[in-house]
Design a protein around this motif. Structure first.
Motif, mmCIF file in Angstrom:
data_model
loop_
_atom_site.group_PDB
_atom_site.id
_atom_site.type_symbol
_atom_site.label_atom_id
_atom_site.label_comp_id
_atom_site.label_asym_id
_atom_site.label_seq_id
_atom_site.Cartn_x
_atom_site.Cartn_y
_atom_site.Cartn_z
ATOM 1 N N GLY A 67 0.847 -1.190 0.000
ATOM 2 C CA GLY A 67 0.000 0.000 0.000
ATOM 3 C C GLY A 67 0.883 1.241 0.000
ATOM 4 N N ILE A 68 0.571 2.191 -0.875
ATOM 5 C CA ILE A 68 1.396 3.398 -0.986
ATOM 6 C C ILE A 68 0.522 4.648 -1.015
ATOM 7 N N GLY A 69 0.956 5.651 -0.262
ATOM 8 C CA GLY A 69 0.397 6.989 -0.355
ATOM 9 C C GLY A 69 1.572 7.928 -0.596
ATOM 10 N N CYS A 70 1.365 9.002 -1.328
ATOM 11 C CA CYS A 70 2.500 9.907 -1.573
ATOM 12 C C CYS A 70 2.008 11.317 -1.898
ATOM 13 N N LYS A 71 2.860 12.271 -1.586
ATOM 14 C CA LYS A 71 2.583 13.641 -1.954
ATOM 15 C C LYS A 71 2.750 13.798 -3.459
ATOM 16 N N ALA A 158 -3.895 -1.307 1.031
ATOM 17 C CA ALA A 158 -3.336 -2.661 1.042
ATOM 18 C C ALA A 158 -4.364 -3.666 1.554
ATOM 19 N N MET A 159 -5.062 -3.280 2.612
ATOM 20 C CA MET A 159 -6.062 -4.164 3.199
ATOM 21 C C MET A 159 -7.237 -4.376 2.245
ATOM 22 N N GLU A 183 9.637 10.758 3.957
ATOM 23 C CA GLU A 183 9.750 11.975 3.144
ATOM 24 C C GLU A 183 8.602 12.148 2.155
ATOM 25 N N GLY A 184 7.402 12.214 2.690
ATOM 26 C CA GLY A 184 6.233 12.444 1.846
ATOM 27 C C GLY A 184 5.659 11.209 1.205
ATOM 28 N N ILE A 185 6.150 10.043 1.601
ATOM 29 C CA ILE A 185 5.657 8.771 1.073
ATOM 30 C C ILE A 185 5.276 7.887 2.253
ATOM 31 N N THR A 186 4.111 7.265 2.185
ATOM 32 C CA THR A 186 3.707 6.329 3.240
ATOM 33 C C THR A 186 3.603 4.923 2.644
ATOM 34 N N ILE A 187 4.017 3.952 3.438
ATOM 35 C CA ILE A 187 4.122 2.577 2.956
ATOM 36 C C ILE A 187 3.548 1.619 3.989
ATOM 37 N N ALA A 188 2.796 0.632 3.519
ATOM 38 C CA ALA A 188 2.303 -0.453 4.367
ATOM 39 C C ALA A 188 2.390 -1.749 3.566
ATOM 40 N N LEU A 189 2.534 -2.856 4.258
ATOM 41 C CA LEU A 189 2.684 -4.138 3.572
ATOM 42 C C LEU A 189 1.836 -5.187 4.270
ATOM 43 N N ILE A 190 1.030 -5.897 3.484
ATOM 44 C CA ILE A 190 0.196 -6.955 4.048
ATOM 45 C C ILE A 190 0.478 -8.264 3.321
ATOM 46 N N LYS A 191 0.541 -9.345 4.107
ATOM 47 C CA LYS A 191 0.810 -10.660 3.512
ATOM 48 C C LYS A 191 -0.474 -11.262 2.986
ATOM 49 N N ARG A 192 -0.436 -11.706 1.753
ATOM 50 C CA ARG A 192 -1.578 -12.375 1.153
ATOM 51 C C ARG A 192 -1.413 -13.889 1.326
ATOM 52 N N LYS A 193 -2.467 -14.615 1.062
ATOM 53 C CA LYS A 193 -2.405 -16.067 1.181
ATOM 54 C C LYS A 193 -1.631 -16.632 -0.007
#
Length: 199
Positions: A67-71, A158-159, A183-193
């Protein structure tokens, strides 16, 4: 080349072991069932960065949704550097990414699209309303809420994508990386099956 070496070892009836980070369905073929300590060569299936050896073949599964969010205006290089840094802290290979997810406000964000093209990642975009429908509690940002209409983009995106594959996915168990800001970027990681199936 390593795949050829493993195949040659099997043909020559040399001992080969098979290791997998996740569940295995079906019976492992006898050719791959040698004892790890006694095997001459090894096949390892793992999304993590491993020390390369001449006698091992490392197969990297597409195990995660990013999952990514960014300016606005963040370049592909900005995003790549941020992602590599965050994944590196968890020893996760960038090639283990199955898909990228974000908010639809970023559907024409050149840097994000170029980053996805560089690694051949599919990318899904969701509206603020779709992201707000995602169940669970998430780290809130009043600034992000004001700009996008949703309190958290990266985790919710991501969810949301993960739920399309598995509606019963457990966020607390599978969210490997909670929201990280770079620095203006947000990151999340989720494990899939994922897993390996022998037929």
């Amino acid at each position: 080349q390593k795949a050829k070496t493993i195949a040659a070892s099997i043909v020559a009836e040399e001992s080969v072991s098979f290791l997998c980070e996740e569940g295995i369905t079906g019976k492992i073929p006898e050719e791959l069932s040698a004892d790890v300590d006694k095997a001459k060569r090894h096949v390892v299936v793992s999304p993590y960065i491993l020390k390369e050896t001449e006698d091992s073949l490392h197969l990297i599964p597409r195990a995660f949704i990013l999952g990514i969010g960014c300016k606005k205006g963040k370049t592909s290089e900005d995003i790549e550097n941020a992602v590599l840094e965050v994944l590196g802290e968890k020893n996760i290979s960038i090639y283990s990414i199955h898909e990228v997810a974000s908010i639809d406000l970023k559907c024409e964000e050149k840097g994000l699209l170029d980053f996805c093209r560089t690694y051949d990642f599919p990318v899904s975009f969701y509206s603020a309303e779709e992201l707000l429908e995602v169940p669970g509690e998430y780290e809130e940002s009043s600034f992000v809420q004001q700009i996008t209409g949703v309190d958290n983009v990266c985790e919710r995106a991501a969810m949301r994508k993960a739920m399309e594959e598995d509606t019963k996915i457990d966020k607390e168990k599978n969210m490997i990386i909670r929201k990280v800001k770079k620095e203006g970027i947000t990151i999340a990681l989720i494990k899939r099956k994922w897993g390996v199936t022998f037929e």
